[in-house]
Enzyme design. Sequence first.
Site, short mmCIF file in Angstrom:
data_model
loop_
_atom_site.label_atom_id
_atom_site.label_comp_id
_atom_site.label_asym_id
_atom_site.label_seq_id
_atom_site.Cartn_x
_atom_site.Cartn_y
_atom_site.Cartn_z
N HIS A 88 -6.12 2.29 -5.08
CA HIS A 88 -6.39 2.45 -3.64
C HIS A 88 -7.22 3.72 -3.40
CE1 HIS A 88 -5.77 1.06 0.35
NE2 HIS A 88 -4.87 1.93 0.73
N HIS B 46 -8.28 8.30 -0.65
CA HIS B 46 -8.21 7.40 0.51
C HIS B 46 -9.32 7.66 1.52
CE1 HIS B 46 -6.22 4.98 3.69
NE2 HIS B 46 -5.59 4.41 2.68
N HIS C 8 3.66 -2.01 3.73
CA HIS C 8 3.57 -0.60 3.38
C HIS C 8 4.91 -0.12 2.82
CE1 HIS C 8 -0.11 -0.81 5.77
NE2 HIS C 8 -0.47 0.31 5.16
N ASP D 202 0.85 -1.18 0.00
CA ASP D 202 0.00 0.00 0.00
C ASP D 202 0.89 1.24 0.00
OD1 ASP D 202 -2.17 -1.64 0.04
OD2 ASP D 202 -2.98 -0.95 1.95
#
Length: 273
Positions: free
Chosen positions: A136, A140, A235, A85
């Site tokens: 994504h 967000h 991440h 991510d």
Amino acid sequence: MIQRLRTCLVLLLPCFFLCGMLWLQGRTVPASAPVALPASSDNWGLSFPNEGQSPVGNASVEDLAKYDAYFLGDTGKKVIYLTFDCGYENGYTETILDALKKHNAPAAFFVVGNMVETAPDIIRRMASEGHIVGNHTCHHPDMSAISDQAAFQKELDSLSALYEEATGQPLPHFYRPPQGKYSEENLRQAQALGYKTIFWSLAYVDWYTDNQPTAEQAYSKLLPRIHDGAIVLLHSTSRTNAEILDELLTKWEEMGYTFASLEDLPPAGTARS
């Protein structure tokens, strides 16, 4: 500079909600515990009844499959699907890409608009080296709070447009819900847009940039709990991930694992949790 820091902080704050999901990983839940898709918003969560085996998600493989959604890949093979991510560039993504290239390991990078706008060269490198760049969302948000299909689509389309502008290529149709928040309606909305929704079956607390885990702490979570068909969430903002990835991939290879792209996922519903 101040504005950029504020933007990064806004993007980081939702990641803290992952704590509420990851605490589930330490619970012991009966393997036969019933799980169903939530009618309203829920956080994606896992429990690990047995180390080295597939975890139990708070929605079943079969229920997720109705909407082309996954948290496990091919559980019949010693294969790992690497995903990252990417909320913003923190100086570590290229080191991560170097390690992936060394091991010839494909990955998926789920990016938000800030990452595409501020680090287009890195986005182009991801694509040119054969990695998936996934959606994504642009900003967000908590997508489970969005019931209108047009508003849901706008978040995904805005990110897709930024990616196409940066690379000249269409964005691959893989979607990861921000904060892991989802509902059955969200899964339906993503599927209607042609997306596969990708959750995960292994993660650890790696996103606090001012409180990074040691290598030993990372290995203590990522090695015993690895399992066949694992979709791993890391991440890209993590210094620890950048420092250990080469050795981590080596350790997994020594355990007999290979790495596959999300493009190689089996038909939805064929994995077993």
